[in-house]
Design a protein around this motif. Structure first.
Motif, PDB file in Angstrom:
ATOM      1  N   THR A 121       0.801  -1.219   0.101  1.00 16.64           N
ATOM      2  CA  THR A 121      -0.089  -0.028  -0.014  1.00 16.64           C
ATOM      3  C   THR A 121       0.921   1.377  -0.083  1.00 16.64           C
ATOM      4  N   SER A 122       1.928   1.243   0.631  1.00 16.77           N
ATOM      5  CA  SER A 122       2.823   2.360   0.734  1.00 16.77           C
ATOM      6  C   SER A 122       3.376   2.675  -0.763  1.00 16.77           C
ATOM      7  N   GLN A 123       3.756   1.548  -1.393  1.00 20.93           N
ATOM      8  CA  GLN A 123       4.317   1.928  -2.621  1.00 20.93           C
ATOM      9  C   GLN A 123       3.214   2.336  -3.852  1.00 20.93           C
ATOM     10  N   LYS A 124       1.991   2.003  -3.489  1.00 19.99           N
ATOM     11  CA  LYS A 124       0.787   2.402  -4.393  1.00 19.99           C
ATOM     12  C   LYS A 124       0.618   3.799  -4.111  1.00 19.99           C
ATOM     13  N   ALA A 125       0.583   4.288  -2.837  1.00 16.89           N
ATOM     14  CA  ALA A 125       0.465   5.617  -2.465  1.00 16.89           C
ATOM     15  C   ALA A 125       1.677   6.444  -2.994  1.00 16.89           C
ATOM     16  N   PHE A 126       2.806   5.936  -3.073  1.00 17.19           N
ATOM     17  CA  PHE A 126       3.911   6.868  -3.508  1.00 17.19           C
ATOM     18  C   PHE A 126       3.719   7.038  -4.881  1.00 17.19           C
ATOM     19  N   GLU A 127       3.099   5.966  -5.824  1.00 16.03           N
ATOM     20  CA  GLU A 127       2.862   5.885  -7.029  1.00 16.03           C
ATOM     21  C   GLU A 127       1.794   7.135  -7.456  1.00 16.03           C
ATOM     22  N   MET A 128       0.825   7.249  -6.690  1.00 16.16           N
ATOM     23  CA  MET A 128      -0.293   8.220  -6.564  1.00 16.16           C
ATOM     24  C   MET A 128      -0.012   9.624  -6.123  1.00 16.16           C
ATOM     25  N   GLY A 129       1.190   9.837  -6.190  1.00 15.86           N
ATOM     26  CA  GLY A 129       1.783  11.332  -5.948  1.00 15.86           C
ATOM     27  C   GLY A 129       2.004  11.252  -4.483  1.00 15.86           C
ATOM     28  N   LYS A 130       2.601  10.288  -3.790  1.00 16.42           N
ATOM     29  CA  LYS A 130       2.824  10.296  -2.411  1.00 16.42           C
ATOM     30  C   LYS A 130       1.274  10.908  -1.568  1.00 16.42           C
ATOM     31  N   SER A 131       0.245  10.184  -1.854  1.00 17.78           N
ATOM     32  CA  SER A 131      -0.783  10.599  -1.363  1.00 17.78           C
ATOM     33  C   SER A 131      -0.982   9.942   0.169  1.00 17.78           C
ATOM     34  N   SER A 132      -1.565  11.191   0.981  1.00 14.09           N
ATOM     35  CA  SER A 132      -1.870  10.749   2.137  1.00 14.09           C
ATOM     36  C   SER A 132      -3.414  10.795   2.580  1.00 14.09           C
ATOM     37  N   ASN A 133      -4.228  10.825   1.561  1.00 13.37           N
ATOM     38  CA  ASN A 133      -5.676  10.632   1.697  1.00 13.37           C
ATOM     39  C   ASN A 133      -6.161   9.060   1.588  1.00 13.37           C
ATOM     40  N   ALA A 134      -6.513   8.612   2.886  1.00  9.71           N
ATOM     41  CA  ALA A 134      -6.809   7.210   3.127  1.00  9.71           C
ATOM     42  C   ALA A 134      -7.978   6.828   2.382  1.00  9.71           C
ATOM     43  N   ALA A 135      -8.791   7.508   2.208  1.00 11.16           N
ATOM     44  CA  ALA A 135     -10.051   7.010   1.437  1.00 11.16           C
ATOM     45  C   ALA A 135      -9.609   6.712  -0.178  1.00 11.16           C
ATOM     46  N   LYS A 136      -8.691   7.609  -0.692  1.00 10.81           N
ATOM     47  CA  LYS A 136      -8.296   7.479  -2.090  1.00 10.81           C
ATOM     48  C   LYS A 136      -7.305   5.970  -2.277  1.00 10.81           C
ATOM     49  N   ILE A 137      -6.637   5.914  -1.212  1.00 10.76           N
ATOM     50  CA  ILE A 137      -5.624   4.881  -1.205  1.00 10.76           C
ATOM     51  C   ILE A 137      -6.644   3.523  -1.028  1.00 10.76           C
ATOM     52  N   GLN A 138      -7.423   3.509  -0.022  1.00 12.58           N
ATOM     53  CA  GLN A 138      -8.313   2.293   0.245  1.00 12.58           C
ATOM     54  C   GLN A 138      -8.970   1.833  -1.106  1.00 12.58           C
ATOM     55  N   LYS A 139      -9.597   2.852  -1.862  1.00 10.93           N
ATOM     56  CA  LYS A 139     -10.299   2.756  -3.185  1.00 10.93           C
ATOM     57  C   LYS A 139      -9.244   1.895  -4.136  1.00 10.93           C
ATOM     58  N   LYS A 160      14.603  14.347   3.089  1.00 13.59           N
ATOM     59  CA  LYS A 160      14.719  12.985   2.246  1.00 13.59           C
ATOM     60  C   LYS A 160      13.561  11.896   2.457  1.00 13.59           C
ATOM     61  N   GLY A 161      12.826  12.071   3.364  1.00 15.47           N
ATOM     62  CA  GLY A 161      11.861  11.302   3.704  1.00 15.47           C
ATOM     63  C   GLY A 161      10.853  10.678   2.797  1.00 15.47           C
ATOM     64  N   LEU A 162      10.713  11.676   1.737  1.00 17.49           N
ATOM     65  CA  LEU A 162       9.901  11.373   0.645  1.00 17.49           C
ATOM     66  C   LEU A 162      10.481  10.990  -0.576  1.00 17.49           C
ATOM     67  N   ASP A 163      11.525  10.891  -0.599  1.00 11.62           N
ATOM     68  CA  ASP A 163      12.548  10.480  -1.974  1.00 11.62           C
ATOM     69  C   ASP A 163      12.176   9.161  -2.202  1.00 11.62           C
ATOM     70  N   ASN A 164      11.691   8.188  -1.238  1.00 10.80           N
ATOM     71  CA  ASN A 164      11.130   6.790  -1.630  1.00 10.80           C
ATOM     72  C   ASN A 164      10.223   6.709  -0.764  1.00 10.80           C
TER      73      ASN A 164
END
Length: 435
Positions: free
Chosen positions: A35-53, A105-109
Motif C-alpha cells: 500500500t505504501s508503494q501504491k500511495a507513492f505512485e499516486m503522488g505520495k498521497s496521504s488521503n486514506a479514502a483514495k488509497i483504500q479505493k 529526504k523522507g519522501l524520496d522513496n
C-alpha cells in the motif's frame, strides 16, 4: 477529565497459535509495504479514502486480510505519509530561513514498514472474554488466548474502562506477542484548591530531575550512573555494527532496544518517586519544546570530538518522555502537571529577581547572584523558579476560573512583560506558604 493510558498484555500462546499470529502479522506488514508503494505512485498521497479505493480488493484477495484489517492498512499508511509531509514542510521552512539547512529526504522513496505490528479495532478484530481471555482475528478465524499484565491495568479492564483500537506487537528478542490496549477513564475535574502543595521540577544533564516544593522539601535525581550505563549500551552497539560478523548481528538483535528500555524504566522510576515524594501536588515543569535546536551546535565534518560527544550525551536522554510519564501518572495519584515558561529559570535569582548569565560562574553547579550574593545549587534555583511560576499559574486559575499555562496577560504583551512579572516573584523560607 479523560485520561488514556496503554495496557501491555502478554499473550500466552502455544506454538500452533504463534504460527497463526506470525502469518497474520507478516501478511499485514506485506500489505502495508504494498500500500505504501501504491500511495507513492499516486503522488505520495496521504488521503486514506483514495488509497483504500485503489488497494482494498488486492488486500482482501492477495494478502487474505479481513475486511476491517483491509480498511485499517490504508489509514495507517495515510497517517504515515501525512507525518512525512508535515516534516517536509517544516524542513522547507527551515531551508527558507537558512539555505544551508539539510534537505528532507523522507519522501524520496516510499516508506518501508519493518515492524510486525498489527492494528486491531476493538469489538471487530479483538474483544475480551471471561476468565481473563481475549479473542483476536487471524487469517483463519479467531483465536482465544489467555493474557496477563500489570495488575492495575487488568483491574481497569475488569471495571469497564473505555477500550480503543489496539495493536498486536511482536517482541523479536523474547519471541513473544503482546497486545497493546489503550484504556480511557473519566476522572474528576481538578480544582485550583484541591492540591496541597506547589512543586517545581527542573531537568538537566548532571541531575535528570531536581524537584522542590514551596515548603522547602527537595528531591535530587542524579544522572551520572544512568548516563554511564546508557553510554555502555551505545558503545557496545557501535562496536558490533563496525564488526559486522554474523555473530555480531545475532548479538545486536539480542541487545536491540535494551538501551531504550533502560531509559524508559529509569524515567518511569523518577516520575514515580517525584509523585510519591510530593503527593497531591500542583507540579510545574519547563516547556522544553525545541530545546535541542536552541542549545545544540550541529555536528559538521570539521566539528571537534568534544562537540560531537556533547551532542551525543544531550540527545541520549529523553526528557520529553520523563515529563510525559510525570503528566500521565499525576492524575492517577491526585496530582496535576502544567508547563511553564523555561526562559532564564537557572539565571534568575529567586531572592532578589536579578537575572544574568554571570549568576552561573563558568556555568557550574553553584548559583551566585551578582546583585545580592545569594548562593545555592543552580539546579535547585531552577526548580524553585519553576515552582514560583507554577504558583502564578495556579493563582491565575483561581482568580479567573480558567487554567492556562501562559501567565494571565493580554496577547499584546510580549515575552519581556511576562518575564518582568516573573522577576517580581520572591522565594523566602520565612514567607513560603505551607500548602
Amino acid at each position: 477529565m479523560k485520561l488514556t493510558l496503554t495496557a501491555k498484555l502478554k499473550l500466552n500462546h502455544t506454538r500452533e497459535q504463534k504460527a497463526a499470529l506470525d502469518a497474520v502479522t507478516l501478511a499485514y506488514r506485506d500489505a502495508l509495504n504494498y500500500t505504501s508503494q501504491k500511495a507513492f505512485e499516486m503522488g505520495k498521497s496521504s488521503n486514506a479514502a483514495k488509497i483504500q479505493k485503489e488497494v482494498y480488493t488486492t488486500l482482501r484477495e492477495r494478502f487474505g486480510l479481513g475486511a476491517q484489517m483491509a480498511c485499517s492498512v490504508p489509514r495507517y499508511v495515510g497517517a504515515a505519509y501525512k507525518t512525512l509531509w508535515a516534516r517536509a514542510k517544516q524542513a522547507k521552512a527551515a531551508r527558507e530561513r537558512n539555505p544551508k539547512a539539510r534537505r528532507y529526504k523522507g519522501l524520496d522513496n516510499a516508506p518501508k514498514f519493518v515492524s510486525r505490528t498489527l492494528s486491531y479495532q476493538y469489538g471487530r478484530d479483538y474483544s475480551f472474554k471471561k476468565g481473563q481471555q481475549v479473542s483476536i482475528s487471524t487469517l483463519n478465524g479467531r483465536l482465544v488466548l489467555p493474557y496477563e499484565g500489570y495488575a492495575k491495568h487488568l483491574e481497569y479492564i475488569a471495571q469497564g474502562a473505555d477500550i480503543g483500537a489496539g495493536k498486536l506487537w511482536y517482541s523479536k528478542v523474547r519471541k513473544q506477542y503482546f497486545l497493546l490496549v489503550p484504556l480511557s477513564m473519566e476522572l474528576p475535574d481538578p480544582e485550583p484548591t484541591a492540591h496541597k502543595q506547589v512543586v517545581g521540577v527542573d531537568v538537566g544533564m548532571r541531575y535528570f530531575a531536581v524537584a522542590s516544593s514551596t515548603s522547602n522539601k527537595t528531591l535530587f535525581k542524579s544522572g551520572k550512573a544512568p548516563l554511564r550505563k546508557a553510554e555502555r549500551y551505545a558503545n557496545a552497539r557501535k562496536s558490533l555494527q563496525q564488526k559486522g560478523t554474523r555473530s555480531a548481528v545475532r548479538r545486536l538483535v539480542a541487545l536491540s532496544g535494551r538501551e531504550r528500555r533502560f531509559i524508559a524504566e529509569t524515567n518511569h522510576a523518577i516520575a514515580a518517586e517525584i509523585l510519591s515524594r510530593f503527593p497531591n501536588a500542583f507540579i510545574g515543569v519547563e516547556e522544553l519544546t525545541g530545546v535541542r535546536d536552541r542549545t545544540e551546535r550541529r555536528s559538521r565534518k570539521g566539528s571537534s570530538e568534544k562537540t560531537r560527544k556533547a551532542n551525543r550525551r544531550r540527545s541520549r536522554w529523553s526528557y520529553a518522555e520523563l515529563l510525559s510519564f510525570l503528566a500521565y501518572k499525576a492524575p492517577l495519584r491526585g496530582s496535576m502537571v502544567v508547563k511553564v515558561d523555561a526562559h532564564y529559570t537557572s539565571q534568575t535569582c529567586p531572592r532578589c529577581g536579578h537575572c544574568s548569565r554571570d549568576n552561573r560562574p563558568q556555568k557550574g553547579l553553584m548559583f551566585v547572584c551578582e546583585s545580592c550574593g545569594y548562593q545555592l545549587h543552580a539546579d535547585l534555583v531552577g526548580s524553585r523558579n519553576v515552582g514560583l511560576r507554577a504558583l502564578v499559574v495556579r493563582q491565575d486559575w483561581a482568580a479567573t476560573g480558567c487554567l492556562s499555562c501562559t501567565p494571565d496577560v493580554s496577547d499584546a504583551e510580549t515575552k519581556a512583560e511576562r518575564l518582568k512579572r516573573y522577576s517580581e516573584l520572591r522565594w523566602s523560607p520565612d514567607t513560603s506558604p505551607r500548602l
